[in-house]
Design a protein around this motif. Structure first.
Motif, short mmCIF file in Angstrom:
data_model
loop_
_atom_site.label_atom_id
_atom_site.label_comp_id
_atom_site.label_asym_id
_atom_site.label_seq_id
_atom_site.Cartn_x
_atom_site.Cartn_y
_atom_site.Cartn_z
N GLU A 11 -19.51 8.81 -2.19
CA GLU A 11 -20.37 7.84 -2.84
C GLU A 11 -20.59 6.66 -1.91
N PRO A 12 -21.75 5.99 -1.99
CA PRO A 12 -21.97 4.83 -1.15
C PRO A 12 -20.92 3.76 -1.44
N MET A 13 -20.41 3.18 -0.39
CA MET A 13 -19.36 2.19 -0.55
C MET A 13 -19.98 0.81 -0.69
N THR A 14 -19.87 0.24 -1.89
CA THR A 14 -20.36 -1.12 -2.09
C THR A 14 -19.23 -2.10 -1.84
N GLU A 15 -18.00 -1.66 -2.03
CA GLU A 15 -16.84 -2.48 -1.76
C GLU A 15 -15.84 -1.63 -0.98
N ARG A 16 -15.12 -2.29 -0.09
CA ARG A 16 -14.14 -1.56 0.70
C ARG A 16 -12.85 -1.37 -0.09
N PRO A 17 -12.19 -0.23 0.10
CA PRO A 17 -10.90 -0.05 -0.57
C PRO A 17 -9.84 -0.92 0.10
N THR A 18 -8.79 -1.20 -0.63
CA THR A 18 -7.66 -1.89 -0.04
C THR A 18 -7.03 -0.95 0.99
N VAL A 19 -6.74 -1.46 2.16
CA VAL A 19 -6.10 -0.67 3.20
C VAL A 19 -4.70 -1.22 3.38
N HIS A 20 -3.71 -0.36 3.23
CA HIS A 20 -2.30 -0.75 3.34
C HIS A 20 -1.80 -0.40 4.73
N ARG A 21 -0.82 -1.14 5.21
CA ARG A 21 -0.17 -0.87 6.49
C ARG A 21 1.33 -0.85 6.26
N ASN A 22 1.99 0.20 6.71
CA ASN A 22 3.43 0.31 6.56
C ASN A 22 4.05 0.87 7.83
N GLN A 23 5.25 0.40 8.14
CA GLN A 23 6.05 1.06 9.16
C GLN A 23 6.37 2.45 8.62
N ILE A 24 6.51 3.42 9.49
CA ILE A 24 6.78 4.79 9.04
C ILE A 24 8.06 4.84 8.22
N ALA A 25 9.12 4.18 8.66
CA ALA A 25 10.39 4.21 7.91
C ALA A 25 10.22 3.60 6.53
N GLU A 26 9.46 2.52 6.43
CA GLU A 26 9.21 1.88 5.14
C GLU A 26 8.39 2.80 4.23
N ALA A 27 7.36 3.43 4.77
CA ALA A 27 6.52 4.34 3.99
C ALA A 27 7.34 5.53 3.50
N ARG A 28 8.26 5.99 4.31
CA ARG A 28 9.11 7.12 3.93
C ARG A 28 9.89 6.79 2.66
N ASN A 29 10.34 5.53 2.55
CA ASN A 29 11.13 5.11 1.39
C ASN A 29 10.30 5.03 0.11
N VAL A 30 8.99 4.85 0.24
CA VAL A 30 8.11 4.73 -0.94
C VAL A 30 6.98 5.76 -0.85
N LEU A 31 7.28 6.93 -0.33
CA LEU A 31 6.26 7.95 -0.06
C LEU A 31 5.47 8.31 -1.31
N GLY A 32 6.14 8.44 -2.44
CA GLY A 32 5.43 8.77 -3.68
C GLY A 32 4.38 7.73 -4.02
N GLU A 33 4.71 6.46 -3.83
CA GLU A 33 3.76 5.37 -4.09
C GLU A 33 2.59 5.42 -3.11
N VAL A 34 2.89 5.67 -1.84
CA VAL A 34 1.85 5.74 -0.81
C VAL A 34 0.88 6.88 -1.13
N ILE A 35 1.41 8.02 -1.53
CA ILE A 35 0.56 9.17 -1.86
C ILE A 35 -0.26 8.87 -3.11
N ALA A 36 0.35 8.26 -4.11
CA ALA A 36 -0.38 7.94 -5.35
C ALA A 36 -1.52 6.97 -5.07
N ARG A 37 -1.29 5.97 -4.21
CA ARG A 37 -2.38 5.03 -3.87
C ARG A 37 -3.53 5.77 -3.21
N ALA A 38 -3.21 6.69 -2.30
CA ALA A 38 -4.27 7.45 -1.62
C ALA A 38 -4.98 8.38 -2.58
N ARG A 39 -4.22 9.06 -3.40
CA ARG A 39 -4.78 10.09 -4.27
C ARG A 39 -5.56 9.51 -5.45
N PHE A 40 -5.00 8.53 -6.13
CA PHE A 40 -5.60 8.06 -7.37
C PHE A 40 -6.43 6.79 -7.22
#
Length: 118
Positions: A11-40
């Protein structure tokens, strides 16, 4: 940068999505949350390793669309290749038009990517 999420990459993007930045080790600790943000929510997460961007976690719909877009760009690039000197004038013109359109789209895409990184 806080912006509402998009529901579909296509769909045409009228607004940009929030883009998150995480260290790999930090993202590993909250992987379910990272995946949910991307997926949903359609919010990608840039994974950083030793200060450098290493990868991006995006939703599967976004990934599929990116693959389709890449295939389309490759097909257009083939059409834009320099035709033989003895090709009909309309073939040469069409190739030039496609080349110019691809160059313009590439400039626009670079500008959009830069705006996400700000």
């Amino acid at each position: 940068m806080t912006i509402t999420a998009i529901s579909s990459y296509a769909e045409p993007m009228t607004e940009r999505p929030t883009v998150h930045r995480n260290q790999i080790a930090e993202a590993r600790n909250v992987l379910g949350e990272v995946i949910a943000r991307a997926r949903f929510a359609g919010e990608p997460t840039i994974l950083v390793n030793r200060g450098k961007e290493a990868a991006v976690i995006v939703g599967y719909d976004f990934y599929e669309q990116a693959l389709r877009d890449r295939a389309l760009i490759e097909a257009l690039e083939q059409r834009a290749e320099e035709p033989a000197a003895d090709a009909k004038p309309n073939v040469q013109l069409n190739a030039r038009v496609v080349r110019e359109a691809l160059e313009g789209a590439a400039r626009t895409a670079r500008d959009i990517v830069r705006s996400y990184m700000d």
